[in-house]
Design an enzyme around this catalytic site. Structure first.
Site, PDB file in Angstrom:
ATOM      1  N   CYS A  83      79.813  21.986 124.485  1.00 57.51           N
ATOM      2  CA  CYS A  83      79.494  22.272 123.083  1.00 57.51           C
ATOM      3  C   CYS A  83      78.003  22.261 122.802  1.00 57.51           C
ATOM      4  O   CYS A  83      77.313  21.261 123.033  1.00 57.51           O
ATOM      5  CB  CYS A  83      80.190  21.252 122.172  1.00 57.51           C
ATOM      6  SG  CYS A  83      79.868  21.558 120.422  1.00 57.51           S
ATOM      7  N   ARG A  86      76.412  19.946 119.267  1.00 59.34           N
ATOM      8  CA  ARG A  86      76.586  18.491 119.195  1.00 59.34           C
ATOM      9  C   ARG A  86      75.528  17.746 118.400  1.00 59.34           C
ATOM     10  O   ARG A  86      75.656  16.544 118.177  1.00 59.34           O
ATOM     11  CB  ARG A  86      76.664  17.919 120.619  1.00 59.34           C
ATOM     12  CG  ARG A  86      77.919  18.311 121.330  1.00 59.34           C
ATOM     13  CD  ARG A  86      77.967  17.700 122.705  1.00 59.34           C
ATOM     14  NE  ARG A  86      77.106  18.406 123.663  1.00 59.34           N
ATOM     15  CZ  ARG A  86      76.875  17.970 124.899  1.00 59.34           C
ATOM     16  NH1 ARG A  86      77.395  16.836 125.320  1.00 59.34           N
ATOM     17  NH2 ARG A  86      76.118  18.687 125.717  1.00 59.34           N
ATOM     18  N   TRP A 257      81.696  25.309 113.060  1.00 60.99           N
ATOM     19  CA  TRP A 257      81.486  26.677 112.582  1.00 60.99           C
ATOM     20  C   TRP A 257      81.074  27.532 113.760  1.00 60.99           C
ATOM     21  O   TRP A 257      80.715  27.032 114.825  1.00 60.99           O
ATOM     22  CB  TRP A 257      80.436  26.720 111.464  1.00 60.99           C
ATOM     23  CG  TRP A 257      79.183  25.979 111.784  1.00 60.99           C
ATOM     24  CD1 TRP A 257      78.098  26.434 112.460  1.00 60.99           C
ATOM     25  CD2 TRP A 257      78.888  24.603 111.434  1.00 60.99           C
ATOM     26  NE1 TRP A 257      77.150  25.444 112.554  1.00 60.99           N
ATOM     27  CE2 TRP A 257      77.607  24.316 111.940  1.00 60.99           C
ATOM     28  CE3 TRP A 257      79.582  23.609 110.735  1.00 60.99           C
ATOM     29  CZ2 TRP A 257      76.997  23.070 111.776  1.00 60.99           C
ATOM     30  CZ3 TRP A 257      78.982  22.366 110.584  1.00 60.99           C
ATOM     31  CH2 TRP A 257      77.704  22.108 111.089  1.00 60.99           C
ATOM     32  N   GLU A 262      79.681  34.028 119.905  1.00 55.40           N
ATOM     33  CA  GLU A 262      81.094  33.830 120.276  1.00 55.40           C
ATOM     34  C   GLU A 262      81.914  35.046 119.860  1.00 55.40           C
ATOM     35  O   GLU A 262      82.810  35.477 120.562  1.00 55.40           O
ATOM     36  CB  GLU A 262      81.668  32.584 119.586  1.00 55.40           C
ATOM     37  CG  GLU A 262      80.963  31.300 119.938  1.00 55.40           C
ATOM     38  CD  GLU A 262      81.659  30.106 119.289  1.00 55.40           C
ATOM     39  OE1 GLU A 262      81.204  29.685 118.210  1.00 55.40           O
ATOM     40  OE2 GLU A 262      82.656  29.613 119.847  1.00 55.40           O
TER      41      GLU A 262
HETATM   42  N1  ARG Z   1      84.703  30.723 121.313  1.00 50.29           N
HETATM   43  C1  ARG Z   1      85.877  30.533 120.508  1.00 50.29           C
HETATM   44  C2  ARG Z   1      86.101  31.762 119.643  1.00 50.29           C
HETATM   45  O1  ARG Z   1      85.359  32.692 119.717  1.00 50.29           O
HETATM   46  C3  ARG Z   1      85.755  29.316 119.612  1.00 50.29           C
HETATM   47  C4  ARG Z   1      85.477  27.998 120.297  1.00 50.29           C
HETATM   48  C5  ARG Z   1      84.974  26.938 119.356  1.00 50.29           C
HETATM   49  N2  ARG Z   1      83.761  27.357 118.697  1.00 50.29           N
HETATM   50  C6  ARG Z   1      83.079  26.654 117.779  1.00 50.29           C
HETATM   51  N3  ARG Z   1      82.010  27.199 117.257  1.00 50.29           N
HETATM   52  N4  ARG Z   1      83.462  25.471 117.372  1.00 50.29           N
HETATM   53  O2  ARG Z   1      87.013  31.831 118.856  1.00 50.29           O
END
Ligand code: ARG
Length: 381
Positions: A83, A86, A257, A262
């Protein structure tokens, strides 16, 4: 003894490389001592130590107090080597749902999590704790990878409508009797699948009302808008096991968030996900005749700009990869000040876009995992 940094480090329980779990009494004791060594943690008294060990002797288990649970959850986040978010570990809302008994109550807890964490876009980091595993290691399970995800419908051997990462789970839902919308789209929310120990999984309706979604548009180029892309505002990982003081919580959905990559660099761009780079490049009229025009790289940046722009426009909290990695560096510095080494997975902390532009690029990380933590668990389908 209060906050001796040496104690803090040596008392930590390593999870990596352990074949068998430690005896519960040992894990519980180590957790209580870890709490003693932490500034700002609830300090267990000597009688609490005795109480816990007696409870384990008599009943084979013990239950965490709410302050122990809450702090344990924060530690699980702080110990999460994958993560990059953090820096914010101490600001976590822990929702105690350990008294949920039925599948229905767990489903309601999931809906409540989505509402609380989404907070109309002003996202709050949240973790909901459902009942722990029993002595035989069995507890409630949420079968979904995340609480809000899009279905992936198989069209033929090769093609999927929607999110290919969810194709197998979508198969399962259909098998369990899910009736998808009449007109299937690439962005249909999946139902939630919940099981109790020894019981068949039960299907619950997609969390439509409580899932905030963001329509994706580009800040400058309207040609992306007619793709009608969208994504959920809140990523709630629901398939991992939370472990605190030797107690396992196999259903403990948690959410922060999004970092824009991602969505923009993985969910939309991966070839085995929505695979949008060719279409985006075509719409931006890039020269796709050969790799060396760097059309993929250019399309990737535009896609990520669109994600950031759209979340901002919708007033949904999101962080860009420059700010997120900078915050992780601050986290590392704060931990160093507290005398605690930081573990991490370089391959997870470095963003999938412009990695070498971030200040984490030339750092190296020890990937060892410590307790408390979130762990993968056996898939049920
Ligand atoms: N990478 C994943 C997604 O695209 C989410 C994982 C958790 N991500 C976070 N920012 N808490 O859906």
């Amino acid at each position: 003894m209060a906050s001796c940094p040496f104690l803090a480090v040596s008392e930590r329980l390593r999870l990596t490389g352990r074949k068998k779990p430690l005896p519960l009494a040992q894990s519980a004791n180590a957790f209580l001592r870890l709490l003693q060594s932490e500034k700002g943690a609830p300090t267990p008294s000597q009688s609490r130590f005795r109480q816990v060990s007696q409870s384990i002797q008599k009943t084979g288990t013990y239950s965490l107090t709410l302050p122990e649970l809450s702090y344990g959850c924060r530690l699980a986040w702080r110990n999460s080597v994958r993560c990059v978010g953090r820096f914010f570990w101490s600001k976590l809302d822990v929702l105690d749902a350990r008294d949920a008994r039925t599948e229905e109550e767990i489903y309601q807890g999931c809906l409540h999590h989505l509402r609380h964490a989404t907070h109309h876009g002003e996202i709050r980091s949240t973790l909901t704790v459902f009942p722990p595993s029993d002595s035989r290691g069995r507890g409630p399970r949420i079968w979904n990878y995340q609480l809000s995800r899009y279905a992936g419908y198989r069209i033929n051997k090769k093609q999927v409508l929607g999110d290919p990462a969810e194709a197998e789970f979508t198969d399962l839902c259909l098998h369990l009797g899910w009736k998808p919308p009449k007109k299937r789209t690439p962005f249909d929310l999946l139902p939630i699948v919940i099981s109790l120990p020894g019981k068949k999984p039960r299907l619950f309706p997609p969390p439509k009302k409580v899932t905030l979604e963001v329509p994706i548009q580009h800040p400058a180029s309207p040609c992306l808008n007619s793709l009608h892309l969208r994504w959920v505002a809140l990523p709630v990982v629901s398939n991992m096991r939370l472990e605190i003081g030797g107690i396992s919580f196999p259903a403990a959905p948690f959410s922060g968030w999004y970092m824009e990559t991602e969505i923009g660099a993985r969910n939309f761009a991966d070839e085995n996900r929505y695979n949008l780079l060719p279409e985006v490049a075509r719409r931006l009229r890039l020269d796709t005749s050969r790799p060396s025009t760097l059309w993929k790289d250019q399309a990737l940046v535009e896609l990520n700009r669109a994600v950031l722009h759209s979340f901002n426009l919708a007033k949904v909290r999101i962080i860009d990869h420059h700010s997120a990695t900078a915050s992780h560096l601050r986290f590392e510095q704060e931990e160093a000040k507290a005398g605690r080494p930081v573990q991490g997975r370089w391959d997870w902390l470095i963003p999938p876009l412009s990695g070498s532009l971030t200040r984490l690029w030339n750092r190296s990380y020890d990937p060892t995992e410590y307790s408390p933590n979130f762990l993968p668990q056996k898939r049920l389908y």
